[in-house]
Write an enzyme that holds these catalytic residues in place. Structure first.
Site, PDB file in Angstrom:
ATOM      1  N   HIS A 176      33.928  36.798   0.117  1.00 31.33           N
ATOM      2  CA  HIS A 176      32.802  36.038   0.667  1.00 31.33           C
ATOM      3  C   HIS A 176      32.453  36.630   2.025  1.00 31.33           C
ATOM      4  CE1 HIS A 176      35.347  34.019   3.639  1.00 31.33           C
ATOM      5  NE2 HIS A 176      36.201  33.729   2.664  1.00 31.33           N
ATOM      6  N   ASP A 220      52.277  28.000  -9.127  1.00 27.12           N
ATOM      7  CA  ASP A 220      53.569  28.523  -8.689  1.00 27.12           C
ATOM      8  C   ASP A 220      54.203  27.558  -7.687  1.00 27.12           C
ATOM      9  OD1 ASP A 220      55.556  30.236  -7.160  1.00 27.12           O
ATOM     10  OD2 ASP A 220      54.835  31.692  -8.629  1.00 27.12           O
ATOM     11  N   SER A 264      41.785  34.399   1.378  1.00 24.18           N
ATOM     12  CA  SER A 264      40.529  34.826   0.755  1.00 24.18           C
ATOM     13  C   SER A 264      40.561  36.326   0.476  1.00 24.18           C
ATOM     14  CB  SER A 264      39.350  34.512   1.678  1.00 24.18           C
ATOM     15  OG  SER A 264      39.177  33.133   1.831  1.00 24.18           O
TER      16      SER A 264
END
Length: 403
Positions: free
Chosen positions: A218, A340, A355
């Site tokens: 992004h 997890d 990210s």
């Protein structure tokens, strides 16, 4: 006889309604543009059949495109779609954190304030028509790249009207700006300005054939205005994770990292699909993964690669719970859920700084983590890896033309 006609009419009405419903579903779910690998067939399900209408060679050496007609049961036309034929892309998966230093094209107005003068408070920015998020490109024809340059231009103006070229919503316009003489006997503009930004993110992949790399998934946006930072240049630097603020419902977590002295590459692009640059050097023998096309991405188990401590990139279990095939959003293409237990115990799930973490499914790079759901940090959004390689291709073409 009338009963038979009524039954027949009811059957016809039901069948026509079913056909119409399937056509509407197909129109919405089948994308306007698809990509297939060389020698692969288009797969839109047995119900919908594709037939090529025409072929067209594109400017790209290894790609071609054509228009296909999608039909329901090979009878009812649903829509026409563009099909891009491409050779399979192979990249080296990342997962390591890196530091991001961006320098803007011009300077960004993040707040418009007033100047205290002997005769009262004045807002030169409001009078001139400036808005928060505007980029000031030049003053009286002199390009501005730093905050101190703008302050100096105001201070030396002697109160005369200045011509400001600003960029707003991708368009440039000229404004008349008159600095005010403050009660400190200095001409000021009353503007809060940002000319750079820094942070950490995760490298998604790099191409060992040309050194181009991608991260974040992004854009880097200004923290005050939310606007995408227009990039004039930047550095990718080494970074180390020193800890993590654990995420919880209502509060996103965050990796705590510090910049190291080493620079790993230059940044050239800050876009909706991530940040892109060229590495100073890369391992030509590093293992590669094929990049999945968006239609190859499925719901189900995946692995994400991320760095949350000094041990470096590690694989963690996750799951793709939903896929969005619409082209309307280039970065929210799938919903990811962390499964997890060790990662949830350490970070609470997805945190800021993760990210760009690669998502691997069936031996292919399918995407990258982009956002976290604040109300549930174990879930978030991901971007298709294909969207990121498409942006990288544009950078590659630009660098080839510039060289």
């Amino acid at each position: 006889m009338k009963k038979c006609i009524r039954v027949f009419s009811a059957i016809c009405f039901f069948l026509s309604g079913t056909v119409l419903m399937l056509m509407m579903i197909g129109y919405v779910r089948i994308p306007d543009e698809m990509t297939v690998n060389e020698y692969d067939e288009i797969n839109v399900g047995k119900t919908y059949v594709c037939q090529a209408l025409s072929s067209n060679s594109t400017a790209l050496t290894n790609e071609s495109s054509y228009i296909t007609s999608v039909k329901l049961f090979n009878i009812f036309p649903v829509k026409n779609a563009k099909v891009n034929v491409s050779k399979r892309k192979y990249v080296v998966p990342g997962g390591n954190v890196f530091g991001i230093r961006l320098y803007t094209r011009g300077v960004m107005v993040i707040r418009i304030d007033e100047v205290t003068t002997p005769s009262g408070n004045i807002s030169p920015g409001r009078i001139a028509g400036l808005k928060e998020g505007d980029m000031i490109i030049s003053v009286d024809g002199v390009q501005i790249t730093r905050n101190k340059e703008l302050s100096s231009a105001f201070a030396s103006s002697n109160g005369k009207c200045l011509k400001l070229v600003v960029e707003r919503n991708g368009e440039e316009k000229e404004l008349n700006f008159t600095p005010a003489l403050s009660d400190e006997s200095t001409y000021k503009g009353g503007l809060w300005i940002r000319d750079s930004t820094a942070g950490i993110g995760t490298v998604t992949w790099y191409d060992r054939s040309n050194g181009i790399f991608a991260g974040l998934g992004h854009a880097v946006c200004d923290v005050d205005t939310g606007e995408v930072m227009p990039l004039s240049g930047g550095d990718a630097v080494e970074a180390k994770v020193q800890g993590c603020y654990k995420g919880k419902s209502g509060s996103a977590g965050e990796l705590c990292g510090i910049f190291s002295s080493g620079t790993i590459g230059n940044l050239y692009v800050n876009s909706d699909t991530g940040v892109y640059g060229v590495m100073n050097s890369c391992d030509a023998k590093s293992s590669v993964l094929p990049v999945a096309l968006r239609q190859e991405v499925k719901t189900g188990a995946v692995k994400i690669i991320c760095t949350v401590d000094e041990n470096g990139p590690q694989y963690y279990d996750a799951e793709i719970t939903k896929i969005y095939n619409s082209n309307a959003d280039s970065q929210r293409n799938m919903t990811i859920k962390i499964t997890d237990s060790s990662l949830i115990e350490r970070t609470g799930g997805i945190v800021q700084g993760m990210s760009g973490s690669p998502i691997v499914q069936n031996g292919m790079l399918v995407g990258a983590v982009t956002h976290v759901f604040v109300d549930d940090p174990t879930e978030g959004y991901g971007i298709f890896a294909e969207n990121m390689t498409d942006t990288a291709k544009k950078l590659e073409n630009f660098l080839q033309k510039a060289s």
